[in-house]
Design an enzyme around this catalytic site. Structure first.
Site, PDB file in Angstrom:
ATOM      1  N   ASP A  42       0.841  -1.209   0.000  1.00 54.26           N
ATOM      2  CA  ASP A  42       0.000   0.000   0.000  1.00 54.26           C
ATOM      3  C   ASP A  42       0.873   1.255   0.000  1.00 54.26           C
ATOM      4  O   ASP A  42       1.717   1.433   0.869  1.00 54.26           O
ATOM      5  CB  ASP A  42      -0.871  -0.056   1.274  1.00 54.26           C
ATOM      6  CG  ASP A  42      -1.732   1.184   1.491  1.00 54.26           C
ATOM      7  OD1 ASP A  42      -1.871   1.999   0.555  1.00 54.26           O
ATOM      8  OD2 ASP A  42      -2.290   1.315   2.603  1.00 54.26           O
ATOM      9  N   HIS A  81      -4.103   4.630   6.532  1.00 56.62           N
ATOM     10  CA  HIS A  81      -2.970   4.149   5.734  1.00 56.62           C
ATOM     11  C   HIS A  81      -1.628   4.487   6.388  1.00 56.62           C
ATOM     12  O   HIS A  81      -1.475   5.555   6.993  1.00 56.62           O
ATOM     13  CB  HIS A  81      -3.009   4.780   4.334  1.00 56.62           C
ATOM     14  CG  HIS A  81      -4.224   4.396   3.560  1.00 56.62           C
ATOM     15  ND1 HIS A  81      -4.298   3.246   2.828  1.00 56.62           N
ATOM     16  CD2 HIS A  81      -5.426   4.998   3.446  1.00 56.62           C
ATOM     17  CE1 HIS A  81      -5.494   3.159   2.268  1.00 56.62           C
ATOM     18  NE2 HIS A  81      -6.201   4.216   2.624  1.00 56.62           N
TER      19      HIS A  81
END
Lengths: 552, 552
Positions: free
Chosen positions: A194, A367
């Protein structure tokens, strides 16, 4: 070379959204995630954007399963559309993710279209064709997220999904750094990680920070408290509920998607609301504002969402007033900023206090930031890295972090959607490219919005349309009947300019007929070009000009 | 009451942009600023947004002068349009502001339309009708900004314009806190203050911070350095030039507005570039990348700007490549985020390093944050406060700061555009409301975009248009000739749906004629409604349906 695995992202590279990656080995394909994206400004009238499923459609027989990392729309939202298009034998997902997609598949009448298999991070590895697949618990802004470990004949691949290294998550289920270290010791040949926050230095704060903010804010408030967040942010809702319960406030959940998700999460044990705390909107009338917590959708300023309707005093059951507090517990997705600002301004006009992430710690990202990506790289020590999930600048920043972590430049792949990346004993390399793209969902149709339609809509939206209807006599080619003009989205639809254009149209027609130009196509072309020029001269605009010549 | 002054904001309240405030006293009007705003998404096809000049037009004889605080577009951009519409006897502004507007007025052929008077903060007060007007030096992101002090029979008013309390501005010309304190001691009856950053805690950093960032970044770079900022940010350009000169780099300025502003600023002595440093774009070819600094427009991702063209490798003279550094020294104005991100991604793809305000200290705001607003309130100790320049949430935050500074709630006016605020010996109060609004500039026309046109464009942009052309015989009312359908921005313009719609149109017409419905209007209505329903049933979209019935 026989022992190879091909990795092809069909979405999610060079963009935030529609994540989908195909892993192909010995004629078998495993698809990780099937997400969707939301349309941008230039996708006029488009509701949803899907990956192009063409590559999978052409290899339908090879597909073993779709494996999902977590239940966010950008990772699972296109699954029903994929399943309508391509037969999918199995879908693998954790308990909550499965709960969320079941409701989606049910709406599409697809509940029995694939075998739905529940997976758990503690499961032993499962065989799937030539793949051995296992899972690692990851913390994210939705519970039950996992990374996927694919052991292939070409090597071990870790696909992180979305994650952060939250060491104090609300459910206590941390990113399993122990298991990640173990994988690092075993040897990781390729990491797909990610990249969303790769540009941001430092660490993302724990979800618990938001709960602490609620704990500071709620007790000081006498009026209603509204908290708006993403409908899937179960822990955010849980934290607000916990503080409300301590303070004796009742909780009302408003907005279809949030009610649905809360139900699923409660039924599956991911959310706890004590008996008697939940009330329905009409029951709010009987409660003092100081006894209410309202959880609602609309944190992105979506036009028909609960918070937007409340802000514009257009909600049947809920209104806010001076003394109330509205907490927008989310960050605007790029492109939604103006809408969110409108909502904040509208709410501020009621006299309510509006707290949002620019001015109070009421939101954290889901995130990992740069230092967390570095930590992951240190734990896994991958031989090769392919940054995924993000715009190009984010992928490039992630690649830079990998280089700094000691991954050789030649073992870092900055791929685009459709790039064919091959993993073998020799490492990774780009071996080709397949066609990818977007499919649009527009009303009921999938893929029925063509580029030309979008181009037309753009033009229409900027300058409007001018329709010229002229009649000509069929046999003798003489002009007959008056020319009619219809303007939409252009000027005020009447006035001297339209008069002038009508005269010009008649002049053009008469001129053509005098020169024996009677073919309809040619007449239309003359009308189009000459009226277009006149309009441009007078207004500097270029409305779409549609001449219709009717032969009578 | 005779000794009153009326204050009416014609723009700038509840919005960021088109700042304009009228001060009216004893039949004389002074207008402070004449700004414009940029269109929002829903203003399809609009180029610029102006204040509605109606109020001033109706009182043209009363207008004494337009007085400008600084040269930004949201404070001076509508001046030429105002002057085309309403006779303005005098325009007052500082030297640089005057230089910038002169070039604008020249383009509009208005250079001699008003007397242009240069003012200076050190000037003694000047009489203008019943007003005595003086100025206070304020620091902002453009040089030569001033606050305006209006002594009126009703009391002393301070209008800050845009400002921050930069104690180390690049030109050394600080916000004149001494003069502000002096005014506070004399007594300020009403403060109209910039609210843009009122929600943000703390202090805005000095412009000098950006220069220090340049000083850290530039020496480490071997390739080209590009710096993109607002074209009017003279000090930003100056700081980049200063570091470039120290390092022996030549400077090339790219982009029409930046070249123009740099010329004006250099001619008036606001910017210094040593002899021989400036090069023209074609000369860059002869320089090593390490010898180049390129200053360019495009920090907002504007489609035709220099940086956007460079990013898409579409600039005739400049391209970037691996090893180059691009600094976007600005923050995206809300609504421009996606475009700026596109530009960053496109630049990152070239291999260049892109530094922007999210990840490096390459930008500071020009507006005062909360602690600076508190400082100003402490210096001036105004009896009444009217927050200006900002969205409602910003005005509300500024009002809250005023309350905390001890201004009584009844002496704080949260006005909207058009609110008539009256200052008298009794303080401030709202006494009425005048009509205000927006005028759109679209192509060559001002105010020629009507609401209905915008509504039409919105509809066209979402669902496209379907035109149905039918012919009926005039006398006997029988259908004649085939029906023609034209679809734009809707479906793919052909296919089975259009066939079905054509059949339906014929059916509708025949049905009508059978029932002796022959009036064109009625036929059109039937076609519109029934085709609209069919399209919606099939596609869930609502294109604009334009039936044209031609009688032959």
């Amino acid at each position: 070379m026989s022992d190879t695995c091909r990795i092809i992202a069909l979405g999610g590279l060079g963009e935030v959204g529609k994540n989908m990656t195909a892993y192909e080995c010995e004629g078998s394909i495993v698809v990780v995630d099937a997400g969707l994206a939301f349309p941008r400004d230039e996708h006029l009238g488009v509701d949803l954007v899907l990956p192009d499923f063409g590559y999978l459609r052409d290899r339908a027989d090879s597909i073993q399963a779709v494996v999902l990392t977590h239940g966010h729309e950008d990772h699972v939202g296109s699954l029903p559309y994929l399943m309508r298009d391509v037969p999918i034998p199995e879908v693998w997902a954790t308990r909550l993710t499965l709960g969320l997609i079941k409701s989606k598949l049910d709406e599409h009448g697809l509940l029995r279209a694939a075998e739905l298999r529940e997976i758990h991070p503690d499961d032993p590895p499962r065989e799937l064709g030539p793949f051995r697949i296992s899972f690692v618990r990851m913390a994210h802004s939705i519970p039950d997220a996992v990374a996927i470990v694919l052991e292939t004949p070409a090597g071990r691949i870790v696909h992180t999904g979305d994650y952060k290294l939250d060491h104090t998550p609300v459910d206590g289920l941390k990113t399993d750094v122990g298991r990640l270290a173990e994988l690092g010791n075993l040897g990781v040949d390729l990491l797909l990680g990610d990249s969303t926050n790769a540009e941001r230095p430092g660490f993302t704060q724990s979800e618990r920070i938001v709960g602490e903010a609620f704990r500071q804010i709620f007790p000081l408030r006498q009026g209603r408290i509204l908290v708006s967040s993403f409908a899937s942010n179960v822990h955010r809702m849980q934290q607000a509920v916990d503080v409300a319960v301590e303070l004796g406030r009742k909780v009302c959940i408003v907005g279809r998607s949030m009610r649905k998700n809360a139900n699923i999460a409660r039924n599956l044990g991911y959310m706890e609301i004590p008996e008697g705390v939940l009330v329905r909107p009409p029951e709010l009338d009987e409660l003092d504002p100081s006894e209410q917590l309202i959880l609602c959708t609309g944190s992105q300023g979506e036009p028909l969402s609960a918070l937007t309707r409340i802000a514009y005093n257009d909600h049947p059951a809920i209104h806010v007033e001076r003394g109330d507090t509205v907490i927008i517990s989310a960050k605007p997705v790029p492109g939604n900023e103006l809408r969110v600002h409108d909502t904040i301004n509208q709410l501020a006009k009621t006299g309510a206090e509006v707290l949002h992430q620019e001015i109070a710690p009421v939101h954290v990202s889901g995130h990992a930031c740069a230092e967390e990506l570095r930590t992951l790289l240190s734990l896994l020590r991958p031989r090769a890295v392919m940054p995924v999930h993000g715009e190009f600048r984010m992928l490039a920043a992630h690649a830079q972090l990998a280089r700094e972590a000691g991954v050789p430049a030649g073992a870092i792949v900055l791929a685009e959607n459709g790039t064919v990346v091959e993993l073998s004993a020799d490492g990774v390399r780009v071996v080709g490219e397949v066609e990818t793209g977007m499919a649009f969902v527009d009303g009921l149709g999938v893929g029925d919005v063509h580029d030309v339609a979008l181009r037309d809509r753009r033009r229409l939206s900027e300058d409007g349309v001018l329709i010229v209807v002229a009649t000509v006599a069929g046999s003798n080619g003489g002009s007959a009947g008056p020319t009619e003009l219809i303007a939409r989205g252009f000027g005020d639809g009447s006035g001297p300019l339209l008069e002038e254009l009508r005269d010009e149209a008649n002049r053009v027609l008469e001129g053509c007929l005098r020169e024996d130009i009677t073919e309809i196509k040619l007449l239309q072309e003359h009308l189009h070009d000459e009226l277009g020029q006149l309009v441009y001269d007078r207004t500097h605009r270029r409305p779409m000009i549609l001449p219709v010549v009717v032969e009578v």
